[in-house]
Design a protein around this motif. Structure first.
Motif, mmCIF file in Angstrom:
data_model
loop_
_atom_site.group_PDB
_atom_site.id
_atom_site.type_symbol
_atom_site.label_atom_id
_atom_site.label_comp_id
_atom_site.label_asym_id
_atom_site.label_seq_id
_atom_site.Cartn_x
_atom_site.Cartn_y
_atom_site.Cartn_z
ATOM 1 N N UNK A 114 0.830 -1.203 0.000
ATOM 2 C CA UNK A 114 0.000 0.000 0.000
ATOM 3 C C UNK A 114 0.870 1.260 0.000
ATOM 4 N N UNK A 115 1.911 1.254 0.806
ATOM 5 C CA UNK A 115 2.830 2.396 0.863
ATOM 6 C C UNK A 115 3.556 2.597 -0.466
ATOM 7 N N UNK A 116 3.871 1.501 -1.138
ATOM 8 C CA UNK A 116 4.539 1.585 -2.437
ATOM 9 C C UNK A 116 3.692 2.353 -3.453
ATOM 10 N N UNK A 117 2.367 2.245 -3.340
ATOM 11 C CA UNK A 117 1.511 2.937 -4.301
ATOM 12 C C UNK A 117 1.760 4.433 -4.303
ATOM 13 N N UNK A 118 1.959 5.016 -3.138
ATOM 14 C CA UNK A 118 2.191 6.462 -3.082
ATOM 15 C C UNK A 118 3.672 6.832 -3.033
ATOM 16 N N UNK A 119 4.544 5.820 -3.056
ATOM 17 C CA UNK A 119 5.991 6.062 -3.049
ATOM 18 C C UNK A 119 6.682 5.181 -4.085
ATOM 19 N N UNK A 120 6.423 5.427 -5.367
ATOM 20 C CA UNK A 120 6.998 4.576 -6.407
ATOM 21 C C UNK A 120 8.516 4.731 -6.501
ATOM 22 N N UNK A 121 9.139 3.714 -7.026
ATOM 23 C CA UNK A 121 10.591 3.720 -7.247
ATOM 24 C C UNK A 121 10.830 3.560 -8.751
ATOM 25 N N UNK A 122 10.926 4.685 -9.482
ATOM 26 C CA UNK A 122 11.021 4.596 -10.940
ATOM 27 C C UNK A 122 12.344 4.016 -11.460
ATOM 28 N N UNK A 133 7.421 8.722 -17.128
ATOM 29 C CA UNK A 133 6.731 9.976 -16.796
ATOM 30 C C UNK A 133 7.268 10.547 -15.484
ATOM 31 N N UNK A 134 7.500 9.684 -14.518
ATOM 32 C CA UNK A 134 8.061 10.136 -13.235
ATOM 33 C C UNK A 134 9.482 10.648 -13.411
ATOM 34 N N UNK A 135 10.291 9.892 -14.138
ATOM 35 C CA UNK A 135 11.689 10.295 -14.338
ATOM 36 C C UNK A 135 11.795 11.626 -15.055
#
Length: 160
Positions: A114-122, A133-135
């Motif tokens: 759940x935490x990963x959803x709002x803290x992605x690791x691109x 898009x994040x990068x």
């Protein structure tokens, strides 16, 4: 009853006692009374995130040597996220692989997802489009893409 089954029953009881303190986990339970090694979880998209309003199902397979080895988790709801494979639902999260410890429980692992959803690791993507898009820093496009897929695949169906 074997030690894995005892551990899983304890985890289920502990979760049931504390469920109200984790509103992001809508469900965490075995899929049937007959097989304690196949669980399901249901996550709520957190308020203030592009996943808000979505409901995301996870399939959890427990190995015979749990908790020495991690469970296998994958989203069964289509979800757009840099660290989730769009077609298979595979999740790229270190605690599900090399950083697993028997101290983790199914509840704590689902909370980490759940935490990963709002803290992605691109930098370790399974979904390159979302990661790019994040990068590039295009947060508007990134969040709109996630909202679109959340609306298409994760909004609860309302019976009329």
């Amino acid at each position: 009853m074997d030690t894995v089954s005892r551990r899983l029953i304890k985890e289920l009881r502990d979760f049931d006692k504390e469920a109200a303190s984790h509103p992001e986990i809508l469900e965490l339970a075995p899929e049937s009374d007959h097989d304690l090694r196949q669980w399901k979880a249901c996550l709520a998209g957190l308020p203030g995130t592009p996943y808000e309003g979505g409901v995301f199902d996870l399939s959890i397979q427990i190995p015979r040597n749990y908790p020495i080895h991690p469970p296998t988790m994958q989203f069964t709801t289509k979800i757009c996220h840099p660290n989730v494979h769009f077609k298979t639902g595979e999740i790229c999260l270190d605690i599900l692989k090399t950083e697993w410890s028997p101290a983790w429980t199914l509840k704590s692992t689902v909370l980490a997802v759940s935490l990963l959803l709002s803290n992605p690791e691109p930098s370790s993507p399974l979904n390159c489009d979302a990661a790019n898009l994040l990068r590039c820093g295009d947060m508007l496009a990134y969040e709109n893409l996630i909202r679109m897929y959340t609306q298409l695949h994760a909004l609860p169906k309302i019976n009329k």
